[in-house]
Write a protein that holds these residues in place. Sequence first.
Motif, PDB file in Angstrom:
ATOM      1  N   SER A 244       0.800  -1.193  -0.067  1.00  0.00           N
ATOM      2  CA  SER A 244      -0.015  -0.010  -0.027  1.00  0.00           C
ATOM      3  C   SER A 244       0.733   1.087   0.058  1.00  0.00           C
ATOM      4  O   SER A 244       1.405   1.541   1.206  1.00  0.00           O
ATOM      5  N   GLN A 245       0.832   1.618  -1.076  1.00  0.00           N
ATOM      6  CA  GLN A 245       1.949   2.884  -1.122  1.00  0.00           C
ATOM      7  C   GLN A 245       0.896   4.252  -1.879  1.00  0.00           C
ATOM      8  O   GLN A 245       0.189   4.040  -2.412  1.00  0.00           O
ATOM      9  N   ASN A 246       1.339   5.255  -1.048  1.00  0.00           N
ATOM     10  CA  ASN A 246       0.564   6.600  -1.117  1.00  0.00           C
ATOM     11  C   ASN A 246       1.350   7.439  -2.090  1.00  0.00           C
ATOM     12  O   ASN A 246       2.489   7.707  -1.863  1.00  0.00           O
ATOM     13  N   THR A 247       0.733   7.790  -2.990  1.00  0.00           N
ATOM     14  CA  THR A 247       1.553   8.663  -4.382  1.00  0.00           C
ATOM     15  C   THR A 247       1.283  10.122  -3.867  1.00  0.00           C
ATOM     16  O   THR A 247       1.763  10.841  -4.999  1.00  0.00           O
ATOM     17  N   ASP A 248       0.760  10.353  -2.830  1.00  0.00           N
ATOM     18  CA  ASP A 248       0.726  11.945  -2.714  1.00  0.00           C
ATOM     19  C   ASP A 248       2.025  12.457  -2.546  1.00  0.00           C
ATOM     20  O   ASP A 248       2.802  12.093  -1.706  1.00  0.00           O
ATOM     21  N   PRO A 249       2.326  13.478  -3.293  1.00  0.00           N
ATOM     22  CA  PRO A 249       3.728  14.273  -3.211  1.00  0.00           C
ATOM     23  C   PRO A 249       4.004  14.800  -1.742  1.00  0.00           C
ATOM     24  O   PRO A 249       5.106  14.971  -1.712  1.00  0.00           O
ATOM     25  N   ASP A 250       2.801  15.259  -1.219  1.00  0.00           N
ATOM     26  CA  ASP A 250       3.011  15.732   0.235  1.00  0.00           C
ATOM     27  C   ASP A 250       3.262  14.641   1.372  1.00  0.00           C
ATOM     28  O   ASP A 250       3.602  15.037   2.607  1.00  0.00           O
ATOM     29  N   ASP A 251       3.232  13.372   0.967  1.00  0.00           N
ATOM     30  CA  ASP A 251       3.338  12.299   1.832  1.00  0.00           C
ATOM     31  C   ASP A 251       4.748  12.464   2.196  1.00  0.00           C
ATOM     32  O   ASP A 251       5.775  11.980   1.880  1.00  0.00           O
ATOM     33  N   LEU A 252       4.964  12.786   3.722  1.00  0.00           N
ATOM     34  CA  LEU A 252       6.231  12.647   4.287  1.00  0.00           C
ATOM     35  C   LEU A 252       6.994  11.240   4.639  1.00  0.00           C
ATOM     36  O   LEU A 252       8.111  11.133   4.487  1.00  0.00           O
ATOM     37  N   ILE A 253       6.035  10.266   4.619  1.00  0.00           N
ATOM     38  CA  ILE A 253       6.448   8.873   4.783  1.00  0.00           C
ATOM     39  C   ILE A 253       7.125   8.406   3.451  1.00  0.00           C
ATOM     40  O   ILE A 253       8.100   7.779   3.472  1.00  0.00           O
ATOM     41  N   ARG A 254       6.563   8.784   2.387  1.00  0.00           N
ATOM     42  CA  ARG A 254       7.390   8.673   1.124  1.00  0.00           C
ATOM     43  C   ARG A 254       9.155   9.114   1.125  1.00  0.00           C
ATOM     44  O   ARG A 254       9.751   8.315   0.675  1.00  0.00           O
ATOM     45  N   TYR A 255       9.203  10.135   1.964  1.00  0.00           N
ATOM     46  CA  TYR A 255      10.529  10.905   1.503  1.00  0.00           C
ATOM     47  C   TYR A 255      11.228  10.005   2.703  1.00  0.00           C
ATOM     48  O   TYR A 255      12.470   9.782   2.634  1.00  0.00           O
ATOM     49  N   ALA A 256      10.684   9.674   3.828  1.00  0.00           N
ATOM     50  CA  ALA A 256      11.300   8.789   4.806  1.00  0.00           C
ATOM     51  C   ALA A 256      11.728   7.549   3.994  1.00  0.00           C
ATOM     52  O   ALA A 256      12.970   6.972   4.381  1.00  0.00           O
ATOM     53  N   LYS A 257      11.021   6.861   3.159  1.00  0.00           N
ATOM     54  CA  LYS A 257      11.307   5.681   2.604  1.00  0.00           C
ATOM     55  C   LYS A 257      12.428   5.750   1.379  1.00  0.00           C
ATOM     56  O   LYS A 257      12.997   4.698   1.342  1.00  0.00           O
ATOM     57  N   GLU A 258      12.764   6.933   1.027  1.00  0.00           N
ATOM     58  CA  GLU A 258      13.960   7.214   0.365  1.00  0.00           C
ATOM     59  C   GLU A 258      15.370   6.978   1.362  1.00  0.00           C
ATOM     60  O   GLU A 258      16.280   6.504   0.737  1.00  0.00           O
ATOM     61  N   TRP A 259      15.217   7.046   2.443  1.00  0.00           N
ATOM     62  CA  TRP A 259      16.366   6.758   3.287  1.00  0.00           C
ATOM     63  C   TRP A 259      16.635   5.209   3.232  1.00  0.00           C
ATOM     64  O   TRP A 259      17.765   4.782   3.222  1.00  0.00           O
ATOM     65  N   ASP A 260      15.446   4.490   3.015  1.00  0.00           N
ATOM     66  CA  ASP A 260      15.830   2.883   2.744  1.00  0.00           C
ATOM     67  C   ASP A 260      16.436   2.569   1.511  1.00  0.00           C
ATOM     68  O   ASP A 260      17.203   1.734   1.295  1.00  0.00           O
ATOM     69  N   PHE A 261      16.289   3.422   0.575  1.00  0.00           N
ATOM     70  CA  PHE A 261      16.774   3.409  -0.883  1.00  0.00           C
ATOM     71  C   PHE A 261      18.255   3.582  -0.532  1.00  0.00           C
ATOM     72  O   PHE A 261      19.336   3.003  -1.052  1.00  0.00           O
TER      73      PHE A 261
END
Length: 196
Positions: A48-65
Amino acid sequence: ILINAILCKAQAYRHILFNTKINIHGKLCIFCLLCEAYLRWLQLQDSSQNTDPDDLIRYAKEWDFYRMFGIASLEQTSFLVGIFITLWWMRLEMLKTKSDFILLLKALLLSSYGKLLLIPAVIWEHDYTPLCLAFIKVFVLISNSQAIRVTLNLNRMLPWLAIFFGLIFENGVVCLFKKMGWDIFKERSEYVQTVY
């Protein structure tokens, strides 16, 4: 020549390494590490991924990358160091000068071109993806063996021994970092995710 290189023929490797002036070793290595990190990062992602550009969790997941890139870099480096240590220990006279080491490093980096096959494996994901990834790993190891064999003019057994010890060294370093300091990457990622 490219078809023969894909078929892992020694003559093609010899021609590419000694008769051409290819200077893409570093770029190819970085690109292959990015492909491997992306594949690992995709495997970490939730369904379940949220594609909202303002989603801060998405930016946190970049640390995983970035963490996956660091892990892939550590594994690649330890694998190469294990190969160099083994070859230096077995055949000291063949690796006397700095240029011998550099040529072998370039050959090993170029022979890892099979990791580029990770891109189609990710794009056309299907039920056989784990099998495809295993075949890609075997292909890269065969290519590395040919690169060592051609560069140092060895028989077939010594390159495989060096690769075997390189894999052992890689897995040993990974286990060591898991026990000692690997959690630093994980804690940073978890911290960023809980803050946001």
